[in-house]
Design a protein around this motif. Structure first.
Motif, short mmCIF file in Angstrom:
data_model
loop_
_atom_site.label_atom_id
_atom_site.label_comp_id
_atom_site.label_asym_id
_atom_site.label_seq_id
_atom_site.Cartn_x
_atom_site.Cartn_y
_atom_site.Cartn_z
N VAL A 51 -29.68 -109.77 6.92
CA VAL A 51 -29.70 -110.78 5.86
C VAL A 51 -28.66 -111.82 6.23
CG1 VAL A 51 -29.48 -111.23 3.40
CG2 VAL A 51 -30.36 -109.03 4.19
N ASP A 52 -29.14 -112.98 6.63
CA ASP A 52 -28.27 -114.03 7.15
C ASP A 52 -27.30 -113.48 8.20
OD1 ASP A 52 -29.44 -116.15 5.76
OD2 ASP A 52 -28.21 -115.76 3.99
N GLY A 53 -27.84 -112.61 9.06
CA GLY A 53 -27.08 -112.07 10.18
C GLY A 53 -26.29 -110.81 9.90
N GLU A 54 -26.27 -110.35 8.66
CA GLU A 54 -25.52 -109.14 8.29
C GLU A 54 -26.48 -107.98 8.06
OE1 GLU A 54 -22.17 -108.88 8.10
OE2 GLU A 54 -21.98 -110.98 8.71
N VAL A 55 -26.12 -106.80 8.56
CA VAL A 55 -26.95 -105.61 8.40
C VAL A 55 -26.88 -105.12 6.96
CG1 VAL A 55 -27.23 -103.19 9.08
CG2 VAL A 55 -26.66 -104.92 10.80
N VAL A 56 -28.07 -104.88 6.39
CA VAL A 56 -28.19 -104.26 5.08
C VAL A 56 -29.14 -103.07 5.25
CG1 VAL A 56 -28.93 -104.57 2.68
CG2 VAL A 56 -27.83 -106.45 3.89
N ARG A 57 -28.73 -101.90 4.74
CA ARG A 57 -29.49 -100.67 4.93
C ARG A 57 -29.98 -100.09 3.62
NH1 ARG A 57 -25.73 -97.31 9.11
NH2 ARG A 57 -27.36 -95.80 8.79
N GLY A 58 -30.95 -99.21 3.74
CA GLY A 58 -31.46 -98.48 2.58
C GLY A 58 -32.15 -97.21 3.04
N GLU A 59 -32.13 -96.19 2.20
CA GLU A 59 -32.78 -94.92 2.52
C GLU A 59 -34.28 -94.97 2.27
OE1 GLU A 59 -31.40 -92.15 3.91
OE2 GLU A 59 -29.63 -93.41 4.16
N THR A 60 -34.70 -95.82 1.33
CA THR A 60 -36.11 -95.98 1.00
C THR A 60 -36.42 -97.48 0.98
OG1 THR A 60 -35.74 -96.18 -1.38
CG2 THR A 60 -36.04 -93.93 -0.49
N PRO A 61 -37.70 -97.85 1.03
CA PRO A 61 -38.02 -99.27 0.94
C PRO A 61 -37.48 -99.91 -0.35
CG PRO A 61 -39.92 -98.08 1.73
CD PRO A 61 -38.89 -97.05 1.34
N ALA A 62 -37.61 -99.21 -1.46
CA ALA A 62 -37.12 -99.74 -2.74
C ALA A 62 -35.61 -99.93 -2.73
CB ALA A 62 -37.54 -98.83 -3.89
N GLU A 63 -34.89 -98.98 -2.14
CA GLU A 63 -33.44 -99.08 -2.06
C GLU A 63 -33.04 -100.23 -1.13
OE1 GLU A 63 -29.92 -96.54 -0.08
OE2 GLU A 63 -31.05 -95.45 -1.62
N LEU A 64 -33.78 -100.40 -0.04
CA LEU A 64 -33.49 -101.50 0.87
C LEU A 64 -33.65 -102.84 0.17
CD1 LEU A 64 -32.80 -102.62 3.65
CD2 LEU A 64 -35.21 -102.31 4.30
N VAL A 65 -34.73 -102.99 -0.58
CA VAL A 65 -34.95 -104.24 -1.33
C VAL A 65 -33.82 -104.45 -2.33
CG1 VAL A 65 -36.45 -105.36 -3.03
CG2 VAL A 65 -37.45 -104.26 -1.02
N ALA A 66 -33.47 -103.41 -3.08
CA ALA A 66 -32.38 -103.53 -4.06
C ALA A 66 -31.06 -103.89 -3.37
CB ALA A 66 -32.24 -102.22 -4.84
N ASN A 67 -30.78 -103.27 -2.24
CA ASN A 67 -29.54 -103.55 -1.52
C ASN A 67 -29.51 -104.97 -0.97
OD1 ASN A 67 -28.69 -100.97 -2.09
ND2 ASN A 67 -29.09 -100.16 -0.06
N ILE A 68 -30.67 -105.48 -0.55
CA ILE A 68 -30.74 -106.85 -0.06
C ILE A 68 -30.46 -107.83 -1.19
CG2 ILE A 68 -32.33 -108.63 0.80
CD1 ILE A 68 -33.52 -106.37 2.61
N TYR A 69 -31.09 -107.62 -2.34
CA TYR A 69 -30.82 -108.51 -3.48
C TYR A 69 -29.37 -108.40 -3.94
CZ TYR A 69 -35.65 -110.04 -3.99
OH TYR A 69 -36.88 -110.61 -3.78
N GLN A 70 -28.80 -107.20 -3.89
CA GLN A 70 -27.39 -107.03 -4.26
C GLN A 70 -26.49 -107.76 -3.28
OE1 GLN A 70 -26.18 -105.38 -7.13
NE2 GLN A 70 -24.40 -106.57 -6.49
N PHE A 71 -26.81 -107.65 -1.99
CA PHE A 71 -26.04 -108.36 -0.97
C PHE A 71 -26.08 -109.87 -1.23
CE2 PHE A 71 -25.78 -110.72 2.99
CZ PHE A 71 -24.62 -110.23 3.56
N LEU A 72 -27.26 -110.38 -1.53
CA LEU A 72 -27.39 -111.82 -1.79
C LEU A 72 -26.61 -112.24 -3.04
CD1 LEU A 72 -31.16 -112.22 -0.93
CD2 LEU A 72 -29.21 -113.12 0.37
N GLU A 73 -26.59 -111.38 -4.03
CA GLU A 73 -25.83 -111.67 -5.26
C GLU A 73 -24.32 -111.66 -4.98
OE1 GLU A 73 -25.05 -109.44 -9.44
OE2 GLU A 73 -27.16 -109.65 -8.84
#
Length: 77
Positions: A51-73
């Motif tokens: 995400v803009d060059g930074e690694v964002v991880r998740g255990e499930t697809p839903a968690e990955l999406v949530a973590n990406i939106y949290q990172f952006l916030e």
């Protein structure tokens, strides 16, 4: 300018496709698929996106999406 979310095609094949599809539907994000992001160890062990060059991880697809939106916030432009 929209945030850029990058996925490795191998990670998509390993389960992250659902996250890609969900994020790609968001007109406020530029979601891109690459053949390889050169994070092979990470790619083999978990779902992730850059995400803009930074690694964002998740255990499930839903968690990955949530973590990406949290990172952006947490990291506004």
């Amino acid at each position: 300018m929209n945030p850029i979310v990058e996925f490795c095609v191998n990670n998509l094949a390993s389960g992250a496709q659902e996250a890609f599809d969900s994020l790609d539907a968001d007109a406020n994000l530029d979601v891109i698929e690459y053949d390889c992001l050169t994070y092979c160890d990470l790619c083999a062990s978990s779902m992730f996106a850059l995400v803009d060059g930074e690694v964002v991880r998740g255990e499930t697809p839903a968690e990955l999406v949530a973590n990406i939106y949290q990172f952006l916030e947490d990291n506004p432009f």
